[in-house]
Design an enzyme around this catalytic site. Structure first.
Site, mmCIF file in Angstrom:
data_model
loop_
_atom_site.group_PDB
_atom_site.id
_atom_site.type_symbol
_atom_site.label_atom_id
_atom_site.label_comp_id
_atom_site.label_asym_id
_atom_site.label_seq_id
_atom_site.Cartn_x
_atom_site.Cartn_y
_atom_site.Cartn_z
ATOM 1 N N GLY A 44 5.963 42.061 -3.728
ATOM 2 C CA GLY A 44 7.059 41.174 -4.103
ATOM 3 C C GLY A 44 6.492 39.908 -4.718
ATOM 4 N N TYR A 47 4.054 38.231 -3.958
ATOM 5 C CA TYR A 47 2.587 38.166 -4.014
ATOM 6 C C TYR A 47 2.017 38.899 -5.234
ATOM 7 C CZ TYR A 47 2.076 35.871 0.570
ATOM 8 O OH TYR A 47 2.097 34.981 1.612
ATOM 9 N N ASP A 95 10.316 39.646 4.710
ATOM 10 C CA ASP A 95 10.093 38.764 5.862
ATOM 11 C C ASP A 95 11.412 38.097 6.278
ATOM 12 O OD1 ASP A 95 8.746 37.240 7.754
ATOM 13 O OD2 ASP A 95 7.674 35.999 6.298
HETATM 14 P P1 ADP Z 1 4.975 39.877 -0.402
HETATM 15 O O1 ADP Z 1 5.053 38.404 -0.176
HETATM 16 O O2 ADP Z 1 3.957 40.565 0.503
HETATM 17 O O3 ADP Z 1 4.841 40.244 -1.840
HETATM 18 P P2 ADP Z 1 7.867 40.487 -0.412
HETATM 19 O O4 ADP Z 1 8.769 40.438 0.752
HETATM 20 O O5 ADP Z 1 8.086 39.494 -1.503
HETATM 21 O O6 ADP Z 1 6.374 40.430 0.177
HETATM 22 O O7 ADP Z 1 7.942 41.942 -1.041
HETATM 23 C C1 ADP Z 1 7.336 43.087 -0.498
HETATM 24 C C2 ADP Z 1 8.133 44.307 -0.883
HETATM 25 O O8 ADP Z 1 9.225 44.444 0.030
HETATM 26 C C3 ADP Z 1 8.749 44.254 -2.276
HETATM 27 O O9 ADP Z 1 8.502 45.510 -2.905
HETATM 28 C C4 ADP Z 1 10.250 44.055 -1.989
HETATM 29 O O10 ADP Z 1 11.040 44.665 -2.987
HETATM 30 C C5 ADP Z 1 10.390 44.779 -0.684
HETATM 31 N N1 ADP Z 1 11.553 44.420 0.173
HETATM 32 C C6 ADP Z 1 12.278 43.290 0.203
HETATM 33 N N2 ADP Z 1 13.231 43.362 1.156
HETATM 34 C C7 ADP Z 1 13.095 44.585 1.750
HETATM 35 C C8 ADP Z 1 13.781 45.277 2.796
HETATM 36 N N3 ADP Z 1 14.814 44.720 3.445
HETATM 37 N N4 ADP Z 1 13.358 46.529 3.138
HETATM 38 C C9 ADP Z 1 12.310 47.105 2.491
HETATM 39 N N5 ADP Z 1 11.618 46.506 1.510
HETATM 40 C C10 ADP Z 1 12.013 45.265 1.134
#
Ligand code: ADP
Length: 175
Positions: free
Chosen positions: A120, A122, A35
């Site tokens: 991530g 969550y 995000d």
């Molecule tokens: P959530 O809050 O839904 O768990 P996160 O952003 O913490 O979301 O993580 C979701 C996934 O996105 C994780 O597997 C993380 O490693 C991955 N992630 C983080 N940054 C990026 C990015 N720039 N591009 C692709 N995936 C990413």
């Protein structure tokens, strides 16, 4: 027919697809992880548009423009927080994918990239989330509405996990 589903590692913010999907939180006002990366790359106009949407419940999705991103649109979906799996997490995660594909379809978008929603902060177990993501991708690809579905993993262990699940489910993909 060439394979529609791609499973890759990379940074989702760099992909020139019709829409990238954001694993947002229910305020839609930005956060950490993917995000934060999407908001940084899109620039401040993204959060301005998000602020007009009034948030988004878990399992639903909202669409905005992509601003400075190479992607034309961002589909913001709110994944469930993992509480052990007995609190509707699989259904809510499946709903995230379903509503995201539906929004893309209703805007005539044919290429879409997803991160590993909920995997991530969550805390959703990657293998179980991968099965949900891949089942949704298979269904969307068989509809013929999408020319390209990219499942983006952020690191090699996540990629390996998705590849294992894809093979187990006998899903056709490229990597
Ligand atoms: P959530 O809050 O839904 O768990 P996160 O952003 O913490 O979301 O993580 C979701 C996934 O996105 C994780 O597997 C993380 O490693 C991955 N992630 C983080 N940054 C990026 C990015 N720039 N591009 C692709 N995936 C990413």
């Amino acid at each position: 027919m060439s394979n529609v589903i791609e499973i890759i590692t990379g940074d989702i913010t760099t992909l020139a697809v019709d829409a990238i999907v954001n694993a947002a939180n229910s305020t839609l006002l930005g956060g950490g992880g993917v995000d934060g990366a999407i908001h940084r790359a899109a620039g401040p106009k993204l959060v301005e548009e998000c602020a007009t949407l009034g948030g988004c419940p878990v399992g639903e999705a909202r669409i905005t423009k992509g601003y400075n991103l190479p992607a034309r649109f961002v589909i913001h979906t709110v994944g469930p927080v993992w509480h052990g799996g007995g609190n509707g997490e699989p259904e809510l995660l499946a709903a995230c994918y379903r509503t995201s594909y539906a929004l893309a379809r209703s805007h005539g978008l044919r290429s879409i990239a997803f991160p590993a929603i909920s995997c991530g902060v969550y805390g959703y177990p990657m293998e179980q989330a991968g099965a949900v993501s891949l089942a949704a991708a298979r269904e969307a690809s068989s509809s013929g509405d999408f020319g390209r579905i990219v499942l983006v993993q952020f690191n090699e262990p996540a990629l390996a996990c998705y590849l294992t699940v894809a093979r187990r489910l006998e899903i056709r993909f490229t990597s």
